[in-house]
Design a protein around this motif. Structure first.
Motif, PDB file in Angstrom:
ATOM      1  N   ASN A 349       0.842  -1.186   0.000  1.00 26.83           N
ATOM      2  CA  ASN A 349       0.000   0.000   0.000  1.00 26.83           C
ATOM      3  C   ASN A 349       0.881   1.241   0.000  1.00 26.83           C
ATOM      4  OD1 ASN A 349      -1.665   2.176   0.784  1.00 26.83           O
ATOM      5  ND2 ASN A 349      -1.666   1.520   2.924  1.00 26.83           N
ATOM      6  N   SER A 350       0.762   2.064  -1.043  1.00 26.70           N
ATOM      7  CA  SER A 350       1.578   3.272  -1.163  1.00 26.70           C
ATOM      8  C   SER A 350       0.811   4.535  -0.786  1.00 26.70           C
ATOM      9  CB  SER A 350       2.108   3.406  -2.598  1.00 26.70           C
ATOM     10  OG  SER A 350       2.882   2.279  -2.954  1.00 26.70           O
ATOM     11  N   ASP A 351      -0.361   4.392  -0.186  1.00 30.07           N
ATOM     12  CA  ASP A 351      -1.171   5.559   0.170  1.00 30.07           C
ATOM     13  C   ASP A 351      -0.457   6.449   1.187  1.00 30.07           C
ATOM     14  OD1 ASP A 351      -3.080   4.501  -1.468  1.00 30.07           O
ATOM     15  OD2 ASP A 351      -4.293   3.633   0.150  1.00 30.07           O
ATOM     16  N   ASP A 352      -0.904   7.685   1.269  1.00 29.96           N
ATOM     17  CA  ASP A 352      -0.285   8.673   2.158  1.00 29.96           C
ATOM     18  C   ASP A 352      -0.827   8.515   3.579  1.00 29.96           C
ATOM     19  OD1 ASP A 352       1.201  10.841   3.049  1.00 29.96           O
ATOM     20  OD2 ASP A 352      -0.376  12.280   2.537  1.00 29.96           O
ATOM     21  N   ASN A 353      -0.434   7.417   4.220  1.00 27.59           N
ATOM     22  CA  ASN A 353      -0.829   7.175   5.606  1.00 27.59           C
ATOM     23  C   ASN A 353       0.250   6.317   6.259  1.00 27.59           C
ATOM     24  OD1 ASN A 353      -1.285   4.468   4.758  1.00 27.59           O
ATOM     25  ND2 ASN A 353      -3.415   4.950   4.252  1.00 27.59           N
ATOM     26  N   ALA A 354       0.014   5.903   7.505  1.00 30.50           N
ATOM     27  CA  ALA A 354       1.021   5.122   8.241  1.00 30.50           C
ATOM     28  C   ALA A 354       0.717   3.625   8.224  1.00 30.50           C
ATOM     29  CB  ALA A 354       1.115   5.617   9.679  1.00 30.50           C
ATOM     30  N   ILE A 355      -0.198   3.209   7.349  1.00 29.00           N
ATOM     31  CA  ILE A 355      -0.589   1.796   7.282  1.00 29.00           C
ATOM     32  C   ILE A 355       0.316   1.055   6.301  1.00 29.00           C
ATOM     33  CG2 ILE A 355      -2.421   0.183   6.674  1.00 29.00           C
ATOM     34  CD1 ILE A 355      -4.430   2.436   7.412  1.00 29.00           C
ATOM     35  N   PHE A 356       0.872  -0.064   6.766  1.00 30.79           N
ATOM     36  CA  PHE A 356       1.662  -0.923   5.886  1.00 30.79           C
ATOM     37  C   PHE A 356       1.296  -2.368   6.181  1.00 30.79           C
ATOM     38  CE2 PHE A 356       5.117  -3.180   3.971  1.00 30.79           C
ATOM     39  CZ  PHE A 356       5.507  -2.375   2.901  1.00 30.79           C
ATOM     40  N   GLU A 357       0.715  -3.033   5.218  1.00 33.10           N
ATOM     41  CA  GLU A 357       0.264  -4.409   5.414  1.00 33.10           C
ATOM     42  C   GLU A 357       1.456  -5.374   5.443  1.00 33.10           C
ATOM     43  OE1 GLU A 357      -2.802  -5.671   2.775  1.00 33.10           O
ATOM     44  OE2 GLU A 357      -3.853  -3.743   2.846  1.00 33.10           O
ATOM     45  N   PRO A 358       1.407  -6.395   6.293  1.00 34.00           N
ATOM     46  CA  PRO A 358       2.476  -7.400   6.322  1.00 34.00           C
ATOM     47  C   PRO A 358       2.644  -8.090   4.975  1.00 34.00           C
ATOM     48  CG  PRO A 358       1.125  -7.567   8.287  1.00 34.00           C
ATOM     49  CD  PRO A 358       0.422  -6.616   7.371  1.00 34.00           C
ATOM     50  N   ILE A 359       3.890  -8.309   4.582  1.00 37.74           N
ATOM     51  CA  ILE A 359       4.166  -8.971   3.299  1.00 37.74           C
ATOM     52  C   ILE A 359       5.279 -10.004   3.458  1.00 37.74           C
ATOM     53  CG2 ILE A 359       3.444  -6.992   1.897  1.00 37.74           C
ATOM     54  CD1 ILE A 359       6.426  -6.322   1.487  1.00 37.74           C
ATOM     55  N   LEU A 360       5.314 -10.932   2.496  1.00 36.50           N
ATOM     56  CA  LEU A 360       6.395 -11.917   2.383  1.00 36.50           C
ATOM     57  C   LEU A 360       7.116 -11.671   1.059  1.00 36.50           C
ATOM     58  CD1 LEU A 360       7.910 -14.563   3.210  1.00 36.50           C
ATOM     59  CD2 LEU A 360       6.160 -15.793   1.895  1.00 36.50           C
ATOM     60  N   LEU A 361       8.426 -11.494   1.139  1.00 35.69           N
ATOM     61  CA  LEU A 361       9.256 -11.355  -0.050  1.00 35.69           C
ATOM     62  C   LEU A 361      10.184 -12.556  -0.169  1.00 35.69           C
ATOM     63  CD1 LEU A 361      10.513  -7.633   0.168  1.00 35.69           C
ATOM     64  CD2 LEU A 361       8.607  -8.504  -1.205  1.00 35.69           C
ATOM     65  N   CYS A 362      10.320 -13.104  -1.373  1.00 38.46           N
ATOM     66  CA  CYS A 362      11.373 -14.071  -1.636  1.00 38.46           C
ATOM     67  C   CYS A 362      12.596 -13.293  -2.105  1.00 38.46           C
ATOM     68  CB  CYS A 362      10.945 -15.073  -2.711  1.00 38.46           C
ATOM     69  SG  CYS A 362      10.084 -16.492  -2.042  1.00 38.46           S
ATOM     70  N   VAL A 363      13.715 -13.470  -1.426  1.00 37.87           N
ATOM     71  CA  VAL A 363      14.905 -12.674  -1.732  1.00 37.87           C
ATOM     72  C   VAL A 363      16.128 -13.581  -1.856  1.00 37.87           C
ATOM     73  CG1 VAL A 363      13.927 -10.737  -0.419  1.00 37.87           C
ATOM     74  CG2 VAL A 363      15.579 -12.253   0.679  1.00 37.87           C
ATOM     75  N   LYS A 364      17.159 -13.046  -2.469  1.00 37.33           N
ATOM     76  CA  LYS A 364      18.450 -13.723  -2.521  1.00 37.33           C
ATOM     77  C   LYS A 364      19.274 -13.307  -1.299  1.00 37.33           C
ATOM     78  CE  LYS A 364      17.643 -15.591  -6.556  1.00 37.33           C
ATOM     79  NZ  LYS A 364      17.406 -17.051  -6.691  1.00 37.33           N
ATOM     80  N   LYS A 365      20.159 -14.196  -0.888  1.00 40.16           N
ATOM     81  CA  LYS A 365      20.878 -13.974   0.359  1.00 40.16           C
ATOM     82  C   LYS A 365      21.797 -12.763   0.343  1.00 40.16           C
ATOM     83  CE  LYS A 365      24.537 -17.286  -0.896  1.00 40.16           C
ATOM     84  NZ  LYS A 365      25.174 -18.584  -0.532  1.00 40.16           N
ATOM     85  N   ASP A 366      22.187 -12.290  -0.856  1.00 38.78           N
ATOM     86  CA  ASP A 366      23.111 -11.163  -0.929  1.00 38.78           C
ATOM     87  C   ASP A 366      22.414  -9.831  -1.180  1.00 38.78           C
ATOM     88  OD1 ASP A 366      22.305 -11.848  -3.443  1.00 38.78           O
ATOM     89  OD2 ASP A 366      24.290 -11.678  -4.380  1.00 38.78           O
ATOM     90  N   MET A 367      21.080  -9.819  -1.194  1.00 40.52           N
ATOM     91  CA  MET A 367      20.354  -8.566  -1.383  1.00 40.52           C
ATOM     92  C   MET A 367      20.465  -7.684  -0.147  1.00 40.52           C
ATOM     93  SD  MET A 367      16.845  -9.666  -3.341  1.00 40.52           S
ATOM     94  CE  MET A 367      16.860 -10.316  -5.009  1.00 40.52           C
ATOM     95  N   PHE A 368      20.349  -6.380  -0.325  1.00 40.88           N
ATOM     96  CA  PHE A 368      20.442  -5.422   0.784  1.00 40.88           C
ATOM     97  C   PHE A 368      19.399  -5.714   1.854  1.00 40.88           C
ATOM     98  CE2 PHE A 368      19.403  -1.407   2.889  1.00 40.88           C
ATOM     99  CZ  PHE A 368      20.659  -0.943   3.247  1.00 40.88           C
ATOM    100  N   ILE A 369      18.155  -5.996   1.420  1.00 40.48           N
ATOM    101  CA  ILE A 369      17.077  -6.214   2.378  1.00 40.48           C
ATOM    102  C   ILE A 369      17.247  -7.516   3.150  1.00 40.48           C
ATOM    103  CG2 ILE A 369      15.432  -7.487   0.927  1.00 40.48           C
ATOM    104  CD1 ILE A 369      13.262  -5.505   2.045  1.00 40.48           C
ATOM    105  N   ALA A 370      18.063  -8.434   2.611  1.00 35.61           N
ATOM    106  CA  ALA A 370      18.301  -9.711   3.283  1.00 35.61           C
ATOM    107  C   ALA A 370      19.264  -9.573   4.447  1.00 35.61           C
ATOM    108  CB  ALA A 370      18.847 -10.730   2.290  1.00 35.61           C
ATOM    109  N   LYS A 371      19.970  -8.453   4.508  1.00 33.90           N
ATOM    110  CA  LYS A 371      21.001  -8.285   5.536  1.00 33.90           C
ATOM    111  C   LYS A 371      20.765  -7.087   6.445  1.00 33.90           C
ATOM    112  CE  LYS A 371      24.721 -10.361   2.785  1.00 33.90           C
ATOM    113  NZ  LYS A 371      26.142 -10.225   2.355  1.00 33.90           N
ATOM    114  N   ASN A 372      19.799  -6.239   6.101  1.00 34.41           N
ATOM    115  CA  ASN A 372      19.607  -4.997   6.847  1.00 34.41           C
ATOM    116  C   ASN A 372      18.213  -4.878   7.436  1.00 34.41           C
ATOM    117  OD1 ASN A 372      22.162  -3.169   6.355  1.00 34.41           O
ATOM    118  ND2 ASN A 372      21.755  -4.242   4.434  1.00 34.41           N
TER     119      ASN A 372
END
Length: 466
Positions: A349-372
């Motif tokens: 959800n990219s709306d202009d509010n503070a709501i963010f729905e829980p999500i599952l991402l499949c990622v590679k082990k060397d991605m930035f989001i996988a380590k930070n």
């Protein structure tokens, strides 16, 4: 209660600074209250009050200190209803989670610290020496917004029980909760200067607090980046430090692991409190044979964590703490998608509010989001090729705060021993107050909770008498 006050030397007083901070409810953007944005003069008053009170408080008999804290805990219990309303409003936390975890569990931990302190050995006699544990002095407690009363309890209660005086600086996102906590001590007549409250924001205020020569110790919970700054500034005068910082905690699912246990554990850990938990299990590491089953399980259950009306008792997840926090989370997710991550469950959800729905991402082990650290309800699934690979992935971050292993007990214990983390959960193991909490690497310095929570606020002295 007038929140536009500081608590210094046993009284609620107007700040010298005329600047204020409006505390915003992230669910509707209403103003919850206004607190002072303290300046250097306010800081000096608070620290001097703590300094002047420390000798008398250190010399106050332990049984008397216990009585003060027990009475304060009872007063805090009386304020439970007001605390529920404030935490819900300041943090955007749903009512059931607020009552059970944010408020009731915090008061329960307060009481357990009091009970545990009575068995702590502040002095032990050996054959030819006496080992003493003595107060450090003036403690600066800097607390975060994600658990606005729990983290205050974790620092202030053991510090006071050990005979230290305290200057409390809560997060500017959720400072009103701290007013109630301090008011509980005010109502029971805690001696002047023993506990002081300073609210505010900005590098200048923090710098005045951290660098003051009369502060003997700093206990901080927050981001690793801020922890590094505090460490560098405090190191100039060799202040005692306790830092509880960020995490990117892994859950390793072994080939024989129970998928239902694994998925329930990571979803509760990563999605509740809107993922705003430093120890959240935000990475689930799975073998290829279990990957599709794990994804399907999370797809089938993620809707249970959909943000909804905060006052509804069935709502599990509320808002993020602010729209600014949402933009940070959204930015990391969008960058991950550009890097090749795939969205497997939930919606963005990219709306202009503070709501963010829980999500599952499949990622590679060397991605930035996988380590930070994301600090939002974003669960990353990483496939591993072998058990050795899983352990390497688990350890391949700058963090080491928490972890979990799901599988047969003996194998899980062996894997847990190889994970560089301050805590490791095996299967359905619950969190324990008695167990020390703290991190390896850039997840911090020191431990909180149980008997270890007292050690952080004490100096060790050996008296040689042989």
């Amino acid at each position: 209660m007038d929140f536009n006050k500081l608590y210094i030397n046993g009284a609620w007083i107007s700040a010298k600074s005329k600047d204020t901070i409006s505390v915003i409810n992230p669910s509707d953007e209403s103003v919850v209250g206004v607190v002072p944005n303290a300046d250097s003069e306010d800081v000096k008053l608070a620290i001097n009050a703590a300094k002047n009170a420390k000798e008398n408080w250190q010399n106050t008999p332990f049984r008397v200190r216990i009585k003060y804290l027990y009475k304060a805990m009872k007063e805090l219990k009386k304020m439970s209803s007001e605390l529920n309303d404030i935490v819900l409003s300041e943090l955007g936390s749903p009512i059931t989670w607020t009552v059970k975890v944010q408020v009731n569990d915090s008061i329960r931990i307060f009481e357990r610290f009091i009970n545990l302190a009575q068995s702590y050995e502040f002095e032990k006699h050996f054959g030819n020496y006496i080992l003493r544990k003595e107060p450090i002095g003036v403690v600066l407690a800097i607390t975060p917004w994600n658990y606005p009363i729990y983290q205050v309890v974790q620092k202030v209660v053991p510090a006071l029980l050990c005979g230290n005086t305290v200057v409390l600086k809560p997060s500017s996102e959720t400072p009103i909760t701290a007013h109630y906590f301090v008011e509980a001590f005010n109502r029971v007549g805690l001696p002047n200067g023993v506990l002081n409250l300073v609210t505010g924001s900005g590098d200048e205020l923090s710098s005045h607090l951290i660098k003051d020569e009369n502060v003997d110790m700093i206990s901080f919970t927050g981001s690793t980046s801020v922890g590094k700054i505090i460490s560098m500034k405090a190191g100039q005068s060799f202040k005692r430090l306790a830092l509880e910082l960020g995490g990117k905690s892994p859950c390793i699912v072994l080939e024989d692991g129970d998928i239902n246990i694994a998925c329930q554990k990571v979803m509760n850990s990563c999605f509740l409190n809107s993922g705003q938990t430093c120890s959240a299990l935000s990475r689930i590491l799975v073998p290829k044979s279990l990957k599709n089953s794990v994804i399907q399980n999370i797809k089938d259950n993620v809707s249970k964590y959909k943000p909804s009306i905060l006052q509804n008792p069935d709502t599990l997840v509320g808002t993020l703490v602010s729209k600014k926090q949402k933009q940070k989370v959204l930015g990391m997710v969008n960058d991950a998608l550009k890097e090749g991550a795939t969205l497997e469950a939930g919606s963005i959800n990219s709306d202009d509010n503070a709501i963010f729905e829980p999500i599952l991402l499949c990622v590679k082990k060397d991605m930035f989001i996988a380590k930070n650290e994301v600090f939002g309800p974003v669960l990353c699934l990483i496939e591993y090729e072998s058990l050795e690979d899983a352990i390497n992935i688990a350890n391949d971050t700058r963090y080491g705060l928490s972890a979990a292993v799901i599988g047969s007990y003996e194998r899980a214990i062996e894997v847990a021993k190889k994970i560089k983390s301050g805590q490791v959960y095996i299967n359905n193991s619950p969190s324990l107050f008695e167990a020390p909490f703290g991190g390896y690497k850039e997840s911090g310095i020191g431990r909180e909770g149980g008997l270890y929570g007292f050690d952080e606020f004490l100096e060790t002295k050996a008296i040689l008498n042989g």
